[in-house]
Design an enzyme around this catalytic site. Structure first.
Site, PDB file in Angstrom:
ATOM      1  N   CYS A 160      13.837  12.140  -2.911  1.00  0.00           N
ATOM      2  CA  CYS A 160      15.055  12.828  -2.390  1.00  0.00           C
ATOM      3  C   CYS A 160      15.856  13.652  -3.647  1.00  0.00           C
ATOM      4  O   CYS A 160      15.493  13.106  -4.759  1.00  0.00           O
ATOM      5  CB  CYS A 160      15.940  11.747  -1.923  1.00  0.00           C
ATOM      6  SG  CYS A 160      17.562  12.502  -1.100  1.00  0.00           S
ATOM      7  N   ASP A 198      20.709   1.772   2.025  1.00  0.00           N
ATOM      8  CA  ASP A 198      20.819   2.032   0.709  1.00  0.00           C
ATOM      9  C   ASP A 198      22.049   1.387   0.183  1.00  0.00           C
ATOM     10  O   ASP A 198      22.820   0.791   0.889  1.00  0.00           O
ATOM     11  CB  ASP A 198      21.295   3.625   0.597  1.00  0.00           C
ATOM     12  CG  ASP A 198      21.238   4.132  -0.674  1.00  0.00           C
ATOM     13  OD1 ASP A 198      20.662   3.591  -1.700  1.00  0.00           O
ATOM     14  OD2 ASP A 198      21.510   5.359  -0.825  1.00  0.00           O
TER      15      ASP A 198
END
Length: 229
Positions: free
Chosen positions: A8, A136
């Protein structure tokens, strides 16, 4: 089962090429203007054009309007959406693309998370229409902080959640193998853990091809180790 890998926060053509060469499954592009990894629509379009067929392009948005998300996704050609803010379940529907909803868990060392299976179900169940949930570490910047969280709360996630999920938050070549051994995540997502280091600090948005390849190798070796068990 092979662990899927997403890199990412890509911002440069050479970093996309490195991810493709390493054999990752997806790249993530950040459309959150406050992020140092932000890319505009034109840059993102050019990056996505470098991808081979069947490789996923994921757009990360934080509390963006439905109109903004749809316009950007169509203009860039995104295959998936990752909603990383405070979006309600209704905000994750009707995009015509798979949506991954980020669930932010308290950052900290192992044993301090205080979450059990029931708490995970309560957090994730409202997002049952999403293609997957992503776990996360909670951070002021909505991800990409390099912080981890208490992995023990995901020890039995496959059985508890019975749905697709992604492990993120503080992953690197140094700990991803242990994460796979402990949790068997279907997919992992890394950002700061594969960025260039200057004086030991990640250069946000600038990936390191050597670290990308090392991360992928670590995942593949961990997968092989688990298959032998």
């Amino acid at each position: 089962m092979r662990t899927r890998i997403k890199i990412c926060g890509l911002t440069r053509p050479q970093d996309v090429d490195a991810a493709v060469e390493a054999g990752v499954d997806a790249i993530g592009l950040v459309f959150y203007a406050a992020s140092p990894r932000f890319v505009d629509t034109e840059t993102a379009r050019e990056l996505v054009r470098r991808l081979p067929a069947w490789m996923a392009s994921v757009g990360l948005f934080v509390n963006a309007s439905r109109e903004q998300i749809l316009q950007t996704a169509d203009a860039v050609g995104l295959s998936h959406l990752q909603l990383h803010g405070d979006e309600a379940p209704a905000d994750c529907q009707g995009f015509g693309r798979p949506v991954v909803k980020a669930i932010r868990l308290p950052a900290g060392s192992k044993g301090q998370g205080g979450l059990d299976g029931a708490a995970l179900i309560k957090l994730t169940q409202p997002y049952g229409d999403c293609a997957a949930v992503l776990f996360d570490a909670d951070s002021a910047g909505f991800g990409g902080s390099g912080q981890s969280f208490d992995w023990t709360c995901l020890q039995d996630a496959d059985k508890t959640l019975n749905r697709a999920w992604v492990l993120s938050g503080g992953l690197s070549v140094d700990n991803v193998a242990e994460a796979i051994r402990q949790l068997r995540p279907p997919a992992v997502d890394v950002s700061s853990g594969v960025e260039q280091l200057v004086d030991g600090k990640p250069q946000k948005g600038i990936k390191d091809p050597v670290r990308i390849q090392a991360f992928v190798n670590a995942v593949r070796l961990a997968d092989q180790d688990m298959e032998r068990r």
